[in-house]
Write a protein that holds these residues in place. Structure first.
Motif, short mmCIF file in Angstrom:
data_model
loop_
_atom_site.label_atom_id
_atom_site.label_comp_id
_atom_site.label_asym_id
_atom_site.label_seq_id
_atom_site.Cartn_x
_atom_site.Cartn_y
_atom_site.Cartn_z
N THR A 366 0.86 -1.18 0.00
CA THR A 366 0.00 0.00 0.00
C THR A 366 0.90 1.23 0.00
O THR A 366 1.87 1.30 0.76
N VAL A 367 0.58 2.19 -0.86
CA VAL A 367 1.42 3.38 -1.00
C VAL A 367 0.59 4.62 -0.72
O VAL A 367 -0.51 4.78 -1.26
N ALA A 368 1.12 5.49 0.12
CA ALA A 368 0.59 6.84 0.27
C ALA A 368 1.48 7.74 -0.59
O ALA A 368 2.65 7.97 -0.25
N HIS A 421 -2.72 0.63 -4.10
CA HIS A 421 -2.06 -0.66 -3.97
C HIS A 421 -1.20 -0.88 -5.20
O HIS A 421 -1.70 -0.80 -6.33
N VAL A 422 0.09 -1.13 -5.01
CA VAL A 422 1.02 -1.30 -6.13
C VAL A 422 1.85 -2.57 -5.93
O VAL A 422 1.88 -3.15 -4.84
N ALA A 455 9.01 10.61 -2.26
CA ALA A 455 7.89 10.46 -3.20
C ALA A 455 6.73 9.68 -2.62
O ALA A 455 5.57 9.92 -2.96
N GLY A 456 6.99 8.69 -1.76
CA GLY A 456 5.89 7.88 -1.26
C GLY A 456 6.28 7.10 -0.03
O GLY A 456 7.46 6.77 0.19
N ALA A 457 5.28 6.82 0.80
CA ALA A 457 5.44 5.95 1.97
C ALA A 457 4.85 4.60 1.61
O ALA A 457 3.69 4.51 1.19
N VAL A 458 5.64 3.55 1.76
CA VAL A 458 5.25 2.21 1.33
C VAL A 458 5.05 1.32 2.54
O VAL A 458 5.92 1.23 3.42
N LEU A 459 3.89 0.65 2.59
CA LEU A 459 3.58 -0.28 3.66
C LEU A 459 3.38 -1.65 3.02
O LEU A 459 2.44 -1.85 2.23
N VAL A 460 4.24 -2.59 3.35
CA VAL A 460 4.20 -3.92 2.74
C VAL A 460 2.94 -4.65 3.19
O VAL A 460 2.60 -4.65 4.38
#
Length: 461
Positions: A366-368, A421-422, A455-460
């Motif tokens: 999940t990316v903010a 979601h990426v 650029a983005g905060a990524v939550l696995v």
């Protein structure tokens, strides 16, 4: 009779004092770190200023410095940048500290503007509680449940995604509406519906006036039909975020130090590997493994921040000395050793040991998205995991979250401030885990390779 019971009375008083002192020490040791967030001009800075003033954390000359015509502009107690004072907005996160007899607090005043969402995410990632302010004067509450502002929904969702342990809705400026009880009733119903649909766990919804101080530090019984605790009383009771202490050891190495005094000592390595324990704990004698090299070793010594021998738990900074020389660099991880698999007596093929933190090159996350340039499939970014930098390519944008309807919509890009979601493909493997399972191993930061902007905060996932 009085003389005979005096020693017992003294003992009782002494025991009570010791218990009170121990309780105070415990409460102050578990300081609550919380942020105020929500839409712009909802009264976040004013609320923090009110908390500081009512808890007597502001000196008289400080209060005089933000007063005009006898009235104190409480927001200026936290808006310290010149641009913030000129524009009357919060731009960067301002951290303030205060204490009550029951507890210590660390407050983060997060900005409400969409373009500064990255600053809100930074503050929320370190918070135990998020107080989401809702401005009652901005909502059309008279017909029934009003539509919530986009930034109110976005900040609440981001706090939930970032595993902020407690979420509190504070309905502000109710002193400025014609029917505060009806307004609070309708707004609270809208917040409850939103929380239910989004799967948010809300600790409380409190009506208040940050400007007048109603229900901030002291309760206003019966006001708006609310008889619960004031906001500060509620914050004194909220728990801190539980640490990932029950998981196997994971420590990202931040700094490697060579010790000159131990050059002749062959019983242990000559270098100290410093970092903050992300999960689990570390103590002398533990078997560990270095990621990504896979080299195994035993912990010979653990040093605390003052270089004293001591065990280290989750969240503590520690220096680790291994029992032999092992090639470890900044960005590597020291993790728990793999657990040997059980084998049958007649089994000729030995199963591989179970690794607590296996390396992964493909991530579903999940990316903010925080950059001004949209996230698009095929683009390459720098990814920071712990203290290791690796290249990451966006393989696919699976969907985007509509913050208004909470529906997952098909998308091939993520615009600024979007949540989606990426799927990522990394140049090198990292010991990642699901963010819901472990905060530090489960989070990354994407950085633009050209501008070097976050650029983005990524939550696995």
């Amino acid at each position: 009779m009085t003389t005979a019971t005096a020693p017992d009375t003294i003992k009782t008083i002494a025991a009570s004092a010791q218990q009170a002192s121990a309780a105070a020490t415990l409460d102050h040791a578990t300081a609550l770190r919380f942020i105020t967030c929500g839409s712009v001009d909802d009264g976040k800075s004013t609320l923090i200023g009110r908390l500081l003033v009512d808890s007597r954390a502001v000196l008289s000359d400080q209060l005089a410095g933000v007063s005009r015509s006898g009235e104190a502009d409480l927001a200026q107690l936290t808006d310290g940048l010149a641009a913030e004072r000129e524009q009357g907005i919060t731009i960067d996160v301002a951290w303030r500290y205060f204490a009550t007899p029951a507890r210590k607090f660390i407050i983060g005043d997060a900005p409400g503007h969409e373009q500064y969402t990255r600053n809100m995410v930074t503050a929320a990632s370190q918070a135990d509680c998020a107080v989401v302010l809702v401005d009652a004067t901005k909502l059309d509450w008279q017909p029934g449940e009003p539509a919530l502002l986009a930034q109110t929904r976005r900040h609440a969702l981001l706090a939930h995604l970032l595993r902020v342990h407690s979420l509190v809705f504070a309905v502000n400026k109710l002193d400025a509406v014609t029917d505060p009880e009806r307004a609070f009733h309708h707004i609270r119903a809208a917040l409850a519906r939103f929380a239910h649909e989004a799967g948010l766990s809300v600790a409380a919804t409190v009506p208040l006036s940050a400007l007048k101080g109603w229900n901030v530090a002291a309760p206003q019984p019966g006001w708006c039909g609310y008889d619960g605790p004031a906001l500060l009383q509620l914050l004194e009771r909220l728990p801190c975020t539980p640490a990932d202490a029950q998981l196997p050891l994971a420590l990202p190495v931040q700094w490697v130090e060579k010790t000159a005094s131990a050059s002749a000592d062959t019983t242990q390595g000559r270098r100290v590997f410093w970092g903050r324990v992300a999960t689990g704990s570390v103590a002398p004698g533990m078997q560990v493994q270095v990621f990504p090299s896979g080299q195994a070793a035993r912990v010979a010594q653990v040093l605390d921040h003052a270089r004293r021998p001591a065990d280290a738990a989750t969240g503590a900074s520690a220096g680790i000395v291994l029992d032999r020389e092992v090639d470890v660099s900044r960005g590597d991880w020291i993790v728990a050793a793999p657990v040997p698999a059980l084998t049958a007596d007649d089994d000729f093929d030995s199963p591989a040991a179970t690794t607590a933190w296996p390396g992964q090159r493909e991530l579903s996350a999940t990316v903010a998205w925080l950059d001004d340039e949209p996230l698009a499939a095929g683009r390459v970014y720098w990814a920071l995991h712990g203290h290791r930098w690796v290249k990451a390519r966006v393989r696919r944008v699976a969907h985007r979250l509509n913050i208004h309807t909470l529906a997952q919509e098909a998308a091939d890009a993520l615009e600024p401030n979007a949540i989606g979601h990426v799927e990522l493909q990394l140049q090198e493997a990292i010991p990642a885990a699901a963010f819901t399972h472990a905060r530090v191993p489960g989070s990354l930061i994407l950085v633009d390779t050209a501008s070097h902007r976050t650029a983005g905060a990524v939550l696995v996932r």
